[in-house]
Design an enzyme around this catalytic site. Structure first.
Site, short mmCIF file in Angstrom:
data_model
loop_
_atom_site.label_atom_id
_atom_site.label_comp_id
_atom_site.label_asym_id
_atom_site.label_seq_id
_atom_site.Cartn_x
_atom_site.Cartn_y
_atom_site.Cartn_z
N ASP A 7 -35.95 12.64 -3.46
CA ASP A 7 -35.63 12.58 -2.02
C ASP A 7 -35.59 11.10 -1.67
OD1 ASP A 7 -35.23 13.31 0.64
OD2 ASP A 7 -37.38 13.28 1.06
N GLU A 68 -30.84 14.00 -3.35
CA GLU A 68 -30.32 14.52 -2.08
C GLU A 68 -29.07 13.74 -1.68
OE1 GLU A 68 -33.06 15.80 1.09
OE2 GLU A 68 -31.83 14.56 2.42
N ASP A 141 -41.86 14.15 1.99
CA ASP A 141 -40.87 13.65 1.02
C ASP A 141 -41.13 14.22 -0.38
OD1 ASP A 141 -39.92 11.05 2.83
OD2 ASP A 141 -42.04 11.53 2.97
#
Lengths: 172, 172
Positions: A7, A68, A141
Site C-alpha cells: 500500500d 495499489e 496501511d
C-alpha cells in the site's frame, strides 16, 4: 502462491506478505509499515523505502508483488508522494525479476469484503478474520497491504481457474 | 560543476549533461531523450528508464542531478507517469550517492530566458544559443533537460557566491 502486497506511501508504506491459493486457507507471513521521516529530503525517503522493500523481497521471497493502483484524481496533496512510493515498489519488484500486478482500491475492497465501497474498519476486520489473526493489524496501511495480497491470491487464482477452464473447453 | 538535467516522462524522458560554473562558458556534454513504449507494462517501462539513467550517470559522471519538480495540479492524465519517472530519476541519483535538486518549470524558464512564463520555442532557442549548438536540440524534452542543467549551474553557482559573500561579511 506467496504475494507481497504494497500500500504505497512516503510517510507510511504498508507491506504485507500472504501465502495461499484460491479456495484454500490463507497464511499471514509478515506485515508491517515502512516509515520515512516527513522532514527528510525526497531522495533520502525514496532510497530508504527502496532498501526496505528490497529487504522484504529478499527475506520473504514472494512470487509476485501486488501494488495499489494510484489515481491522480484522489487527494492531490499527497498523490505525488504516493505515486513516487508506488514507482519505487514497482521498480524494485521488476529489478528482482518478479511480476508486478496493480489492483484498484475498489477491487481490493470487493475482494475481501464483497463491497467495493467498504470503509477501512470493515477491510481491517475482514483481513483480521481471513488471516486468523488475534489482533487487528495496525496501522490501516498494514491491513490494506494484506488486503491487496489476499485480493491477488484470490483474483490470481480465479484467473488461473478460468484459464484452465478455457483450456478444457478447447481440448474437449 | 557537471549537472545531469532530467525532464521526467515515461514516453519521453529528456536527459542533458552540461558542464560550467556561474559566469563562465557552458559546455554541452551529452543530450538525448530516453523513450519507453507506451504499450509496455509500467514495471518494464520504469525499469528500462532506470537502466538508461544509471547508464548516463556511469558514463557522464555528473556532480549533481537536477530533476524537474512535478506538480499534481498540471495535466492529470499524464502526471502519474511523470511523477513515477521523476521518482526513478531521483532514486537512481541517490543510489549513486549524488545530490538531487528539484527546480520548478518557472525557475528553469526564468533562469534561461529571464521570463518564468516563457514558451517552449523560447526556452529551446536560448538553450541552443547558451550552449553554442549548431542546431536546436530535439525533441523539446531534450532542450528542457539541458535548460534544467543550465538553471542548476547558474542557481547553484549563485547560491555558492551568496554563501561566500555572507562568509566575508561574517569574517570582516
Amino acid at each position: 502462491m506467496r504475494v507481497l502486497g504494497v500500500d504505497p506511501g512516503l510517510t507510511r508504506c504498508g507491506l504485507g506478505v500472504v501465502e495461499g491459493a484460491a479456495g484454500r486457507k490463507l497464511t499471514p507471513i509478515a506485515y508491517d509499515v515502512a516509515r520515512t521521516p516527513a522532514g527528510d529530503d525526497i531522495a533520502l525517503r525514496l532510497l530508504a523505502l527502496e532498501r526496505e522493500i528490497e529487504q522484504w523481497i529478499r527475506t520473504h521471497k514472494p512470487d509476485v508483488v501486488a501494488v495499489e493502483r494510484v489515481f491522480a484524481q484522489h487527494n492531490v496533496r499527497t498523490v505525488m508522494g504516493t505515486a513516487q512510493a508506488a514507482a519505487v515498489a514497482i521498480t524494485s519488484a521488476a529489478r528482482a525479476g518478479l511480476p508486478v500486478v496493480l489492483h484498484t482500491p475498489s477491487e481490493v475492497k470487493a475482494a475481501v469484503t464483497g463491497n467495493g465501497r467498504a470503509d477501512k474498519p470493515q477491510v481491517t476486520a475482514m483481513v483480521t478474520r481471513l488471516l486468523g489473526l488475534d489482533t487487528a493489524p495496525k496501522p490501516a496501511d498494514t491491513a490494506d497491504a494484506l488486503a491487496l495480497a489476499i485480493c491477488h491470491v484470490w483474483r490470481g487464482g480465479m484467473q488461473q481457474r478460468l484459464q484452465e477452464a478455457r483450456m478444457k473447453v478447447v481440448s474437449a
